[in-house]
Design an enzyme around this catalytic site. Sequence first.
Site, PDB file in Angstrom:
ATOM      1  N   ASP A   1       9.627   2.952   1.491  1.00 53.45           N
ATOM      2  CA  ASP A   1       8.201   3.902   1.795  1.00 53.45           C
ATOM      3  C   ASP A   1       8.237   3.720   3.428  1.00 53.45           C
ATOM      4  O   ASP A   1       7.630   2.687   3.929  1.00 53.45           O
ATOM      5  CB  ASP A   1       7.318   3.355   1.164  1.00 53.45           C
ATOM      6  CG  ASP A   1       6.075   4.073   1.597  1.00 53.45           C
ATOM      7  OD1 ASP A   1       5.892   4.808   2.571  1.00 53.45           O
ATOM      8  OD2 ASP A   1       4.778   3.896   0.653  1.00 53.45           O
TER       9      ASP A   1
ATOM     10  N   LYS B   1       3.128  11.394   6.702  1.00 57.21           N
ATOM     11  CA  LYS B   1       2.238  11.180   7.737  1.00 57.21           C
ATOM     12  C   LYS B   1       2.941  11.829   9.207  1.00 57.21           C
ATOM     13  O   LYS B   1       2.617  12.995   9.277  1.00 57.21           O
ATOM     14  CB  LYS B   1       2.009   9.849   7.969  1.00 57.21           C
ATOM     15  CG  LYS B   1       1.182   8.958   7.085  1.00 57.21           C
ATOM     16  CD  LYS B   1       0.631   7.557   7.316  1.00 57.21           C
ATOM     17  CE  LYS B   1      -0.225   7.147   6.325  1.00 57.21           C
ATOM     18  NZ  LYS B   1      -1.439   7.752   5.921  1.00 57.21           N
TER      19      LYS B   1
ATOM     20  N   PHE C   1       0.880  -1.126   0.123  1.00 56.42           N
ATOM     21  CA  PHE C   1       0.152   0.179   0.042  1.00 56.42           C
ATOM     22  C   PHE C   1       0.886   1.289   0.007  1.00 56.42           C
ATOM     23  O   PHE C   1       1.567   1.495   0.961  1.00 56.42           O
ATOM     24  CB  PHE C   1      -0.863   0.134   1.128  1.00 56.42           C
ATOM     25  CG  PHE C   1      -1.950   1.016   1.049  1.00 56.42           C
ATOM     26  CD1 PHE C   1      -2.938   1.090   0.233  1.00 56.42           C
ATOM     27  CD2 PHE C   1      -1.490   2.307   1.662  1.00 56.42           C
ATOM     28  CE1 PHE C   1      -3.661   2.537   0.367  1.00 56.42           C
ATOM     29  CE2 PHE C   1      -2.409   3.486   1.524  1.00 56.42           C
ATOM     30  CZ  PHE C   1      -3.549   3.698   0.987  1.00 56.42           C
TER      31      PHE C   1
END
Length: 400
Positions: free
Chosen positions: A225, A254, A140
Amino acid sequence: MTTDRSISAAQEYSAHNYHPLPVVVASAEGAWMTDVEGRRYLDMLAGYSALNFGHGYRPLIEAAKAQLDRVTLTSRAFHHDRFADFCTELAQLCGMEMVLPMNTGAEAVETAVKTARKWGYQVKGVPDGKAKIIVAENNFHGRTTTIISFSTDPEARADFGPYTPGFEIVPYGDLAAIEAAMDENTVAVLLEPIQGEAGVLVPPPGYLTGVRELTRERNVLFMADEIQSGLGRTGRTFACEHEGVVPDLYLLGKALGGGVVPVSAVVSSREVLGVYRPGEHGSTFGGNPLACAVALEVIAQLRSGEFQRRAEELGDHLHRELGLLVGGGGVEAVRGRGLWAGVDIVPTHGTGREISERLLERGVLVKDTHGSTIRIAPPLVISKEDLDWGLEQLRTVLQG
């Protein structure tokens, strides 16, 4: 507005791209959120790691307030007085040389894809239009058209084609599969050091080390990531550190914005990010003064090491307690690292969604994924007492 009215209005006027739990948050502080009717809930999700420092963390709020009174946006048409410090401090935190700031995690991933391709053509000498990036199953990395083109999740991918070519998908955790997929046109391997949305999947020991060695041998970029796993979540600044690995590119987001503003970045060497020339990539809001001010405070907090230590210590406790539920306690398996866990629920006890709803009724907020799994990722500021209370609610729900 009451809970029912707010939910009803949201269902009527907003696109149904999410299936939120039936709670309407009005305020929050630390690890706790309060709904519109005054009921408090323990946040055990932390905005999918965007709220590593909790809600309303004062140093971040004060940094934002101070910047709001000065300047919030210049665009990159001009320099501003927070930009150089942000790039310098983030590059140093990562042990890298250059920073390319964006806004969202998906933008960071898109930027990394473009960077790897451009590096492949200009530096490695791959023929134009032939660059290939290797990715993992169950990944994801975001929801843009390019990113969902290499997703294996039908919900994320179905009905959004035609898809972007240039990616090869291999099983996660399988080093031999990466090696077999590599050819002379491979420019990068893009991986999550821990797969979050897939259920907090931790790769086998030595996997990241093997990827690092293999990519270095083959002159291929290793792009990590760390948008969910990075910035303290796993007990280290970066999840790659658990294997002593430094990738060629860090993809961050984030928690870099502290839950205050969206901030993301690609951080790498001068050789890699130096391929860009003015006009070839950009963002109106990327690296804006407000984002830089907040992110600079995030970096300052991480430099102390306090949050990494808390995540490691409380994470050890979290995993010990969750481990006691495996077998007869309603849990099939627990995975994760630091204050991050994927908990597979025994099907006879309910789906992940049903367990999340029962926890909601007891004042604990988590979120399900892939049917039978719930994710636990509280803010790193959570107290041990609050963490234990939340775990007690889980035990009660599973025993009911």
